[in-house]
Design a protein around this motif. Structure first.
Motif, PDB file in Angstrom:
ATOM      1  N   ASP A  99      32.209  41.548  40.310  1.00 40.75           N
ATOM      2  CA  ASP A  99      31.366  42.646  40.805  1.00 40.75           C
ATOM      3  C   ASP A  99      32.055  44.171  40.771  1.00 40.75           C
ATOM      4  OD1 ASP A  99      29.349  41.082  41.696  1.00 40.75           O
ATOM      5  OD2 ASP A  99      30.413  40.506  43.507  1.00 40.75           O
ATOM      6  N   GLU A 100      33.433  43.929  40.512  1.00 44.44           N
ATOM      7  CA  GLU A 100      34.197  45.252  40.377  1.00 44.44           C
ATOM      8  C   GLU A 100      35.477  45.046  39.379  1.00 44.44           C
ATOM      9  OE1 GLU A 100      36.252  48.254  43.551  1.00 44.44           O
ATOM     10  OE2 GLU A 100      36.079  46.057  43.938  1.00 44.44           O
ATOM     11  N   ILE A 101      35.744  46.126  38.646  1.00 42.08           N
ATOM     12  CA  ILE A 101      36.847  46.362  37.908  1.00 42.08           C
ATOM     13  C   ILE A 101      37.552  47.419  38.271  1.00 42.08           C
ATOM     14  CG2 ILE A 101      38.117  46.472  35.501  1.00 42.08           C
ATOM     15  CD1 ILE A 101      35.353  45.022  34.574  1.00 42.08           C
ATOM     16  N   ALA A 102      38.689  47.245  39.065  1.00 47.26           N
ATOM     17  CA  ALA A 102      39.244  48.591  39.560  1.00 47.26           C
ATOM     18  C   ALA A 102      40.681  48.763  38.897  1.00 47.26           C
ATOM     19  CB  ALA A 102      39.245  48.438  41.416  1.00 47.26           C
ATOM     20  N   PHE A 103      40.586  50.258  38.865  1.00 46.27           N
ATOM     21  CA  PHE A 103      42.004  50.815  38.429  1.00 46.27           C
ATOM     22  C   PHE A 103      42.640  51.709  39.364  1.00 46.27           C
ATOM     23  CE2 PHE A 103      39.632  49.733  34.414  1.00 46.27           C
ATOM     24  CZ  PHE A 103      40.709  49.288  33.349  1.00 46.27           C
ATOM     25  N   SER A 104      43.837  51.470  39.804  1.00 46.53           N
ATOM     26  CA  SER A 104      44.222  52.217  41.068  1.00 46.53           C
ATOM     27  C   SER A 104      45.246  53.114  40.244  1.00 46.53           C
ATOM     28  CB  SER A 104      45.106  51.157  41.891  1.00 46.53           C
ATOM     29  OG  SER A 104      46.239  50.552  41.174  1.00 46.53           O
ATOM     30  N   GLU A 105      45.725  54.209  40.973  1.00 50.02           N
ATOM     31  CA  GLU A 105      46.697  55.176  40.811  1.00 50.02           C
ATOM     32  C   GLU A 105      48.007  54.433  40.407  1.00 50.02           C
ATOM     33  OE1 GLU A 105      47.100  58.100  43.542  1.00 50.02           O
ATOM     34  OE2 GLU A 105      44.900  58.921  43.518  1.00 50.02           O
ATOM     35  N   GLU A 106      48.417  53.425  40.896  1.00 46.86           N
ATOM     36  CA  GLU A 106      49.737  52.640  40.665  1.00 46.86           C
ATOM     37  C   GLU A 106      49.607  52.300  39.404  1.00 46.86           C
ATOM     38  OE1 GLU A 106      52.334  49.122  42.303  1.00 46.86           O
ATOM     39  OE2 GLU A 106      50.736  49.755  43.599  1.00 46.86           O
ATOM     40  N   CYS A 107      48.421  51.596  38.955  1.00 42.03           N
ATOM     41  CA  CYS A 107      48.100  50.954  37.755  1.00 42.03           C
ATOM     42  C   CYS A 107      48.174  52.175  36.542  1.00 42.03           C
ATOM     43  CB  CYS A 107      46.868  50.310  37.829  1.00 42.03           C
ATOM     44  SG  CYS A 107      46.308  49.703  36.173  1.00 42.03           S
TER      45      CYS A 107
ATOM     46  N   ALA B  39      47.582  45.669  31.305  1.00 39.76           N
ATOM     47  CA  ALA B  39      47.194  46.409  32.772  1.00 39.76           C
ATOM     48  C   ALA B  39      47.244  45.310  33.863  1.00 39.76           C
ATOM     49  CB  ALA B  39      45.940  47.286  32.851  1.00 39.76           C
ATOM     50  N   GLN B  40      48.455  44.996  34.317  1.00 43.61           N
ATOM     51  CA  GLN B  40      48.469  43.913  35.111  1.00 43.61           C
ATOM     52  C   GLN B  40      47.908  44.256  36.566  1.00 43.61           C
ATOM     53  OE1 GLN B  40      52.625  42.808  35.333  1.00 43.61           O
ATOM     54  NE2 GLN B  40      52.700  41.852  33.220  1.00 43.61           N
ATOM     55  N   SER B  41      47.905  45.137  37.044  1.00 44.60           N
ATOM     56  CA  SER B  41      47.579  45.540  38.508  1.00 44.60           C
ATOM     57  C   SER B  41      46.199  45.755  38.647  1.00 44.60           C
ATOM     58  CB  SER B  41      48.373  46.463  39.040  1.00 44.60           C
ATOM     59  OG  SER B  41      48.285  47.703  38.351  1.00 44.60           O
ATOM     60  N   VAL B  42      45.398  45.619  37.471  1.00 50.79           N
ATOM     61  CA  VAL B  42      43.985  46.018  37.532  1.00 50.79           C
ATOM     62  C   VAL B  42      43.354  44.827  38.185  1.00 50.79           C
ATOM     63  CG1 VAL B  42      41.857  46.480  36.263  1.00 50.79           C
ATOM     64  CG2 VAL B  42      43.947  47.477  35.533  1.00 50.79           C
ATOM     65  N   LYS B  43      42.238  45.226  39.175  1.00 52.40           N
ATOM     66  CA  LYS B  43      41.654  44.068  39.929  1.00 52.40           C
ATOM     67  C   LYS B  43      40.341  43.738  39.175  1.00 52.40           C
ATOM     68  CE  LYS B  43      39.245  43.043  44.244  1.00 52.40           C
ATOM     69  NZ  LYS B  43      38.715  43.721  45.573  1.00 52.40           N
ATOM     70  N   VAL B  44      40.063  42.528  38.824  1.00 53.38           N
ATOM     71  CA  VAL B  44      38.994  42.068  37.872  1.00 53.38           C
ATOM     72  C   VAL B  44      38.164  41.002  38.868  1.00 53.38           C
ATOM     73  CG1 VAL B  44      38.157  41.271  35.821  1.00 53.38           C
ATOM     74  CG2 VAL B  44      40.144  42.686  35.844  1.00 53.38           C
ATOM     75  N   ASP B  45      37.045  41.138  39.059  1.00 49.75           N
ATOM     76  CA  ASP B  45      35.955  40.200  39.499  1.00 49.75           C
ATOM     77  C   ASP B  45      34.467  40.584  38.915  1.00 49.75           C
ATOM     78  OD1 ASP B  45      34.869  41.952  41.149  1.00 49.75           O
ATOM     79  OD2 ASP B  45      36.449  41.632  42.951  1.00 49.75           O
TER      80      ASP B  45
END
Length: 426
Positions: free
Chosen positions: A96-104, A88-94
């Motif tokens: 405080d947050e791990i965000a899965f977008s609709e595009e992902c 899942a390349q486009s997942v934002k990971v830090d």
């Protein structure tokens, strides 16, 4: 893959006919940790290999991977079979947050349809480098919102410490599982996915994704080759040590023989010198004793009467006779001394001539003794080869080259019955 099939009959109230529930459990498995509880997690070997290599390449950056497979229930136990993984390349990971977008999610479902159309999402994976195996609120929130339900698992891996663990969601927390299984089978879907998403060359890809049996066989052959090289080195060192010992023994024997010869020569010269000096002194003493014994002494009884004086001519005759006698005695004594000296010299020369022969005989015996220690002879029988002879005397065919060198044989296949060959000591 060898399968075990379990069957269960449902109640008649739920169905009119007996329904057969089939659960296929791989037999070729490896257990990680201690397995207990109602959840059994099975992960295919290519998936584990992909997760580990992906985490190492991306470290220290954290990455998310979607786990694919199937889940089944049997006798109040839940089974997870994970045989696929998608990056899942486009997942934002830090932190405080791990965000899965609709595009992902659209990209993930597109990859599933292309490579794993028969599998479903059973959980997710996160590589952790800065905080190994630490569950924070961001991870729990991402799991609850994107992977709800009891049929989803979470896996975390620390690529630096090589530690990993599975978790399941229960009562608002991610609970760590005590262990899981790794199973082995031909997973062509995962192989194809890995090959298409690797940045390395095709040869490196095939090497990294080769099956476990091939890898173990290559490791075994490499270990065997290293062991044979070590064995050849030990044989060479043993042979060199044996040769050095034999050389030192030969040198020692030669030095001892030479030392004995020097002592014998010194003793012979001393004896000869003492013999010559002693004979001359004895001869001088005997000559003096003989001269004193030759002085005439007369004893007279009664009165001493005056005798007539002997004439001068008679006195001269007596002196000449005495002188001749003395010369004769001296000549005989001188001849005797010369004969003794000559005999001593001849004896010394004979000893010098005999010593080289004795030395050669001693050296020949020493060489024969050393040769017996170095090996033995063998008469070739019909049907024998150098390999069978090597196995007979050494327990291994690796000494054929040494036997050829010892007998000056150029072709190891050309020996004939009745031929006498030398078998060197191992």
């Amino acid at each position: 893959m060898i399968e075990m099939i379990y069957k269960e009959e449902e109640n008649k109230s739920e169905a009119n006919d007996n329904q057969e529930i089939t659960l296929r459990i791989p037999k070729n498995i490896r257990q990680i940790g201690i397995i207990h509880g109602s959840r059994k997690i099975y992960v295919e070997d290519y998936v584990i290999t992909y997760l580990q290599q992906f985490s190492m390449r991306q470290a220290p950056k954290q990455q998310v991977i979607i786990l694919l497979g199937r889940t089944q229930w049997l006798e109040d136990k839940q089974y997870f079979f994970i045989s696929g993984a998608i990056n899942a390349q486009s997942v934002k990971v830090d932190m405080d947050e791990i965000a899965f977008s609709e595009e992902c999610w659209m990209r993930i479902y597109g990859q599933m349809k292309k490579y794993f159309d028969r599998l479903e999402i059973v959980g997710w994976f996160l590589s952790s480098f800065e905080n190994p195996l630490y569950i924070n609120d961001a991870i729990i929130y991402a799991h609850v919102n994107n992977f709800p339900g009891n049929d989803k698992v979470f896996m975390m891996l620390d690529p630096q410490e090589r530690e990993d663990a599975f978790y399941h969601y229960e009562n608002g927390q991610l609970i760590k599982e005590s262990g899981y299984y790794i199973y082995y089978e031909k997973n062509r879907e995962m192989q194809e996915y890995i090959i298409q998403h690797r940045e390395e060359t095709t040869d490196q890809i095939r090497t990294e994704v080769e099956d476990e049996a091939t890898r173990q066989f290559r490791e075994m052959m490499q270990a065997k080759k290293e062991k044979q090289q070590e064995k050849h080195t030990m044989h060479f060192l043993y042979g060199a040590s044996t040769v050095m010992v034999l050389v030192f023994m030969l040198i020692g024997i030669t030095m001892i023989n030479n030392y004995d010869k020097m002592l014998n020569m010194e003793s012979s010269i001393t004896t000869l010198s003492d013999l010559v000096n002693g004979n001359v002194e004895n001869t001088q003493i005997e000559t003096q004793d003989t001269t004193l014994n030759q002085i005439p002494v007369e004893s007279v009884d009664g009165k001493i009467e005056r005798q007539n004086v002997i004439s001068s001519e008679e006195a001269q005759k007596e002196e000449v006779q005495k002188s001749n006698k003395e010369k004769d005695n001296d000549t005989e004594e001188t001849k005797s001394q010369k004969n003794q000296v000559k005999n001593a010299e001849e004896k010394y020369v004979d000893n010098r001539e005999k010593r080289p022969k004795e030395q050669k005989s001693d050296e020949k015996k020493a060489k024969e003794t050393i040769a017996q220690k170095e090996g033995q002879y063998h008469v070739v029988s019909k049907g024998e080869t150098l390999e069978t002879i090597s196995i007979r005397y050494y327990g291994s065919p690796n000494m054929v080259k040494d036997i050829c060198n010892a007998n000056k044989i150029n072709n190891s296949d050309q020996i004939f019955p009745g031929q006498k060959i030398f078998i060197p000591q191992k």
